[in-house]
Scaffold this active site. Structure first.
Site, short mmCIF file in Angstrom:
data_model
loop_
_atom_site.label_atom_id
_atom_site.label_comp_id
_atom_site.label_asym_id
_atom_site.label_seq_id
_atom_site.Cartn_x
_atom_site.Cartn_y
_atom_site.Cartn_z
N HIS A 1 -8.03 -5.33 0.12
CA HIS A 1 -6.74 -4.69 0.30
C HIS A 1 -5.97 -5.29 1.48
O HIS A 1 -4.75 -5.38 1.45
CB HIS A 1 -6.95 -3.19 0.51
N ASP A 2 -6.69 -5.71 2.50
CA ASP A 2 -6.07 -6.31 3.68
C ASP A 2 -5.26 -7.56 3.37
O ASP A 2 -4.47 -8.01 4.20
CB ASP A 2 -7.15 -6.69 4.71
N ARG B 1 -11.80 5.76 10.46
CA ARG B 1 -11.35 4.38 10.54
C ARG B 1 -12.41 3.39 10.05
O ARG B 1 -12.11 2.41 9.38
CB ARG B 1 -10.96 4.06 11.99
N ASP C 1 -8.89 -6.74 -4.28
CA ASP C 1 -8.50 -5.43 -3.72
C ASP C 1 -9.07 -4.34 -4.62
O ASP C 1 -8.61 -4.14 -5.73
CB ASP C 1 -6.97 -5.35 -3.66
N SER D 1 0.84 -1.19 0.00
CA SER D 1 0.00 0.00 0.00
C SER D 1 0.88 1.26 0.00
O SER D 1 1.75 1.39 -0.86
CB SER D 1 -0.92 -0.06 1.23
#
Lengths: 381, 381
Positions: B359-360, B231, B326, B161
């Site tokens: 994405h994680d 968040r 992602d 990232s």
């Protein structure tokens, strides 16, 4: 002014329209368990109801929509109603042929009974005491509106997004009172991701210190920070990655980076502007309520998750439409509806329209989309 | 406790690690035009630097990461560092072979000089006066750390990232000082949609009344509402629609709907919990700064948008990795990097890993992913 007025009245516009408000004096039992003794609905109509009363079409609005679906409220009005590209003389919902009804839903903030209207029992504004309304509740309230208008059966009920959910629910709740259901860019239930986006929007509003547990009007403020964040977030999910790239790219508003937190990129400026405009026209309690109606919609739930059983008693024809770049209500969600209708042996047409406009595409005058609607609706009567 | 400690120290964990902090006494000219006269960097190291000093690997962290990439800080520690699945004896970044360095970036909030540290010139906390830092600035600060550690050339610089952007920038800024660059789930520039999500997060923080123009610590508060919203929003974009469906579906937390704004669905509960935990560990000014570093990164910009020219002088080998689900840093963004490297006739390997973790995924122990990393890194020395 005269020229503008001429433009609005000629061609294929329904022209200047005036909203009406009806007080419904029948009690409405809500899904939450509460009962509304009476309530008002604000609506507009376009075209004429024929003598057989079989040409009525109900238009249902989405999250931030209202009864003003077509035409203009005054000659000074710059923007027409939200589905003006689809409603008017010669348009898909052809007002030369159909009597089109569009209402502000119960719980809305544009005239119908909702959080920002007065509770006659208490003499105070409902505010946060207004009950949570479901899609099913809306359909029941719309049935009472139909009774008032002496419309026994809708030739068609149509809507996009949350509006499409109402069109689906009509077919389920009142199978003999709806001949056709048009479900655009919608879903039979939200995904966890959809619910998550709605929850972030709600938290932004509810945690705004100006929210005051929903009684902000008593304090002479509105939770504009929270409502802005909710709207900015909404906008991102209504557009596609691709359309944002084409619209804004990485263009800088002033040609250079500022190395601070003011606007650098055009897309930031756009979002702030949209949010500002929204805060001035929309009520926060209504926004919260609309997101819950979206989250709660799940007609298959009482049938062990089998949507085809929920559709079993429906009698209407269905048109389901989705858009290729819509990631908030992706085509796979429409496929779920279509497959369940097919499994239930219902009459369903489906069209996936090529578009890079994301979820917003359902509001756009995309020729293929208008064509699909027109073909379907032309065969209704 | 002894058993836990044994588990942590045996197998393939780097075990208990202690962060170090170095004061860098060289001036650092920043992209914003300001100059930092000196600054501290907090870092951890795993493995041993060999006598030739050619086995050093730099790990760069992402938005909310820090120097603690592997191992545990104490025997009571429940969670290892953020890339523990990749760093350790026998793991892709094999600490039996490599000397791995991981730092908290300048502007961070975990020990390195940043908004929540004291400006020696004024004796006050930097707060919002801390300058906006770019990926290029970070790479320059990391070069000074390399000098301090007497590492002339990195065997590899790696990150996911925002960390991958640093690995790219290293290859561009110091072509002779980096042998290999590993760029995971990253991009050569953010899209308008990415910037838009970051802007919503920033607006949530900045408009929180407890933000106090960034001087919240002077008021004994933190903008926890805004940071929570930021968040929660981040989490949605780190997960895929599919992984959220598998993880939460439409499961209700208490088996029924509440017809109110408390938690109905599990996914809402998850987001609120994650947000709460984040607010307790992260600084709002650092969050703002990290999002701007993401938005500003665009190495092709000074080459008329031609990324291949930006890569022209690079000398390193490249490994680019993306993940199928992602959508925040989609594979198409990695393709842009790979195509430009190929056009510039550079040595690049690319792998798209099948995963539904969004994405994680770059933080997950996905066998194919670890295999691709290991194959590449095993050939470095």
């Amino acid at each position: 002014m005269v020229i503008i007025m001429q433009n609005k009245l000629k061609d294929n516009s329904v022209g200047i329209v005036l909203p009406k408000t009806v007080e419904i004096k029948y009690g409405l039992q809500l899904d939450c368990g509460k009962n509304l003794e009476n309530f008002s609905l604000t609506y507009e109509t376009y075209g004429e109801l024929n003598s057989k009363k079989d040409n009525a079409i109900l238009i249902c609005h989405a999250l931030s929509g209202d009864h003003h679906a077509a035409g203009y409220h005054s000659v000074a009005d710059k923007k027409p109603g939200w589905w003006d590209s689809c409603i008017g003389p010669g348009k898909p919902f052809d007002t030369n042929k159909f009597f089109v009804v569009s209402l502000n839903n119960l719980g809305g903030c544009k005239g119908s009974t909702g959080p920002n209207t007065v509770d006659k029992k208490t003499g105070n504004e409902f505010g946060p005491d207004f009950p949570i309304i479901t899609v099913n509740d809306w359909v029941n309230s719309q049935k009472l509106l139909a009774d008032y208008l002496e419309i026994d059966t809708w030739a068609c009920v149509a809507g996009g997004s949350l509006g499409g959910m109402q069109a689906l629910q009509w077919a389920i709740s009142y199978p003999s009172k709806i001949k056709n259901s048009i479900v655009v860019a919608s879903a039979a239930k939200l995904s966890a991701q959809n619910i998550a986006f709605n929850e972030v929007a709600r938290q932004a509003i509810i945690t705004d210190p100006d929210f005051h547990d929903g009684r902000y009007n008593n304090f002479g403020v509105v939770p504009k920070r929270g409502l802005s964040i909710a709207r900015m977030l909404g906008h991102i999910t209504y557009l596609s990655d691709d359309s944002m790239r084409q619209k804004f790219g990485r263009d800088l508003r002033e040609g250079k980076l500022h190395f601070g937190y003011d606007v650098d990129f055009q897309v930031e400026s756009y979002l702030r502007y949209q949010a500002q405009a929204f805060v001035e026209r929309f009520d926060a309690n209504t926004y919260l309520l609309m997101t819950k109606a979206l989250d709660y919609f799940d007609p298959a739930k009482e049938y062990n998750g089998d949507l085809s059983i929920a559709f079993e008693n429906t009698q209407s024809r269905f048109l389901v439409v989705s858009f290729t770049s819509d990631w908030r209500f992706s085509s796979s969600k429409s496929h779920e509806i279509v497959k369940s209708l097919v499994k239930a042996r219902k009459n369903v047409s489906y069209s996936e329209i090529e578009s890079n406009n994301g979820h917003d595409a359902f509001l756009m005058p995309i020729p293929n989309y208008l064509g699909v609607l027109k073909n379907f609706i032309d065969n209704i009567l």
